[in-house]
Design an enzyme around this catalytic site. Sequence first.
Site, mmCIF file in Angstrom:
data_model
loop_
_atom_site.group_PDB
_atom_site.id
_atom_site.type_symbol
_atom_site.label_atom_id
_atom_site.label_comp_id
_atom_site.label_asym_id
_atom_site.label_seq_id
_atom_site.Cartn_x
_atom_site.Cartn_y
_atom_site.Cartn_z
ATOM 1 N N ARG A 177 -8.860 1.766 9.825
ATOM 2 C CA ARG A 177 -8.441 0.413 10.096
ATOM 3 C C ARG A 177 -9.626 -0.435 10.585
ATOM 4 N NH1 ARG A 177 -2.805 -0.472 11.044
ATOM 5 N NH2 ARG A 177 -2.505 1.746 11.209
ATOM 6 N N ARG A 237 13.110 -6.481 12.789
ATOM 7 C CA ARG A 237 12.148 -6.050 13.803
ATOM 8 C C ARG A 237 11.291 -7.237 14.216
ATOM 9 N NH1 ARG A 237 8.610 -1.068 12.074
ATOM 10 N NH2 ARG A 237 7.612 -2.857 11.104
ATOM 11 N N LYS A 246 0.818 -1.220 0.000
ATOM 12 C CA LYS A 246 0.000 0.000 0.000
ATOM 13 C C LYS A 246 0.849 1.266 0.000
ATOM 14 C CE LYS A 246 -2.002 -0.493 3.956
ATOM 15 N NZ LYS A 246 -1.341 -1.686 4.443
ATOM 16 N N ARG A 273 12.985 -8.036 5.473
ATOM 17 C CA ARG A 273 13.268 -6.640 5.813
ATOM 18 C C ARG A 273 14.269 -6.547 6.967
ATOM 19 N NH1 ARG A 273 8.143 -2.730 5.881
ATOM 20 N NH2 ARG A 273 7.779 -3.535 7.964
ATOM 21 N N ARG A 319 -0.136 -11.227 12.735
ATOM 22 C CA ARG A 319 -0.649 -9.903 12.340
ATOM 23 C C ARG A 319 -1.664 -10.041 11.209
ATOM 24 N NH1 ARG A 319 4.402 -6.461 10.801
ATOM 25 N NH2 ARG A 319 2.969 -4.743 10.501
#
Length: 215
Positions: A85, A157, A13, A124, A168
């Site tokens: 959200r 992370r 996004k 990442r 998630r």
Amino acid sequence: MRLIFIGPPGAGKGTQAKVVCNYFNLQHISSGDLLREAIASSSPEGEKAKQFIEKGLLVPDEIVVKIVAERIRKIKGFVLDGFPRTLTQAEFLDRTLDSLSISLDRVFNFTVSLSKVIERLSGRRICSNCNAIYHIKNIPPRKEGICDRCGGRLVQREDDKEETVRKRLKVYQKISQPLIEYYKKKGVLVNVDGNMEVQELFERIKESLRRYDTH
Ligand SMILES: [Zn+2]
């Protein structure tokens, strides 16, 4: 033109929002960035938000919406990235837009496969010193595990670890379903495939916005 991009983490996004904003001359509004700005500027809403964050609590919908509303009041065209959200936030947002006599043009719902999200997020790495972002495949540092900019150590992370990503996504699916239904009923929802490469997906989005395209 007023657009909303919704989708799970890793659906692309943010990247797409930048490309679309650039092409259509819109402002990219990420609620996370706005919240950080509001807190840094010590605005009344920012001060309220800070109290929740300091206690480790989620900032209530009403405060987030006020911060977002304050910004959209001042601009003509935007992409809201990752906001609303929840259904509650969407309803708050609609009331705000109504009071400003403006309406949403499209809501793009990014769908993406679990394996793609894992590939994007679990690769990442972030610099523990300057927060620069890398990706072991797509944006590798010159020297493995070391930041090109400052020589800091690159870390993964907690949010980007595979197990956390799976969790998630599950949470996301659950809270986003009523939101997606809500926009579908309003007739503004467009589903897009977040597995696509950036340029390919941008062409699709551009196509569905062609009546706004003045290029
Ligand atoms: Zn660094």
